[in-house]
Design a protein around this motif. Sequence first.
Motif, short mmCIF file in Angstrom:
data_model
loop_
_atom_site.label_atom_id
_atom_site.label_comp_id
_atom_site.label_asym_id
_atom_site.label_seq_id
_atom_site.Cartn_x
_atom_site.Cartn_y
_atom_site.Cartn_z
N ILE A 8 84.18 0.54 32.66
CA ILE A 8 83.38 -0.61 32.20
C ILE A 8 81.94 -0.42 32.62
CG2 ILE A 8 82.98 -3.09 32.43
CD1 ILE A 8 85.98 -3.47 32.69
N VAL A 9 81.03 -0.51 31.65
CA VAL A 9 79.59 -0.47 31.91
C VAL A 9 79.05 -1.87 31.67
CG1 VAL A 9 77.37 0.53 31.28
CG2 VAL A 9 79.43 1.95 31.22
N GLY A 10 78.58 -2.50 32.73
CA GLY A 10 78.05 -3.85 32.65
C GLY A 10 79.00 -4.83 33.31
N GLU A 66 88.43 7.64 29.64
CA GLU A 66 88.70 7.99 28.24
C GLU A 66 87.97 7.05 27.28
OE1 GLU A 66 93.13 9.41 27.83
OE2 GLU A 66 93.01 7.63 29.14
N LEU A 67 87.84 5.79 27.67
CA LEU A 67 87.21 4.79 26.83
C LEU A 67 86.17 4.04 27.64
CD1 LEU A 67 88.52 2.48 24.18
CD2 LEU A 67 87.52 1.37 26.17
N VAL A 68 84.99 3.88 27.08
CA VAL A 68 83.92 3.12 27.71
C VAL A 68 83.89 1.74 27.08
CG1 VAL A 68 81.44 2.92 28.07
CG2 VAL A 68 82.56 5.15 28.31
N LEU A 69 84.07 0.72 27.92
CA LEU A 69 83.93 -0.67 27.50
C LEU A 69 82.50 -1.05 27.81
CD1 LEU A 69 84.90 -3.41 26.55
CD2 LEU A 69 85.97 -3.73 28.79
N ASN A 70 81.69 -1.21 26.77
CA ASN A 70 80.25 -1.42 26.88
C ASN A 70 79.94 -2.91 26.87
OD1 ASN A 70 77.46 -1.28 26.73
ND2 ASN A 70 77.41 -0.16 24.80
N LEU A 71 79.68 -3.44 28.06
CA LEU A 71 79.38 -4.87 28.21
C LEU A 71 77.93 -5.10 28.62
CD1 LEU A 71 82.64 -6.00 30.06
CD2 LEU A 71 82.17 -5.92 27.60
N THR A 72 77.07 -4.17 28.23
CA THR A 72 75.65 -4.29 28.54
C THR A 72 75.00 -5.34 27.65
OG1 THR A 72 75.13 -2.51 26.97
CG2 THR A 72 75.53 -1.86 29.25
#
Length: 118
Positions: A8-10, A66-72
Amino acid sequence: MEPLRVGIVGCGNISGIYFENLSKYRSTEIVEVADLDMNRARDASAKWNVPKAVSTEELLASQDVELVLNLTVPKAHASVALAAVEAGKHVYNEKPLTIERSDARRLLDAASARGVRV
């Protein structure tokens, strides 16, 4: 079946519901978190029992994700998602996908070329 390893990013306001919901599924495992504010990333890591709080660059380079959850914030969606795709990772963006239509096209084309899903 091995769970999908999510980074998770953000770790801002919207992230809590994602942490809560993803923790309910055996098919996903949050393995790393990142935020511009490392203290916020560390706090989320501790609160949600995520093994690693790292920089965005480290998360994108990680073999564990494997998967980036982009919460920026929306204006960062395109750049973070494109960097994730270029790193060979699948991406899920909080809406909107991107601010500019041309960025969305570029992102989807890059994902297609890399064989990952957005």
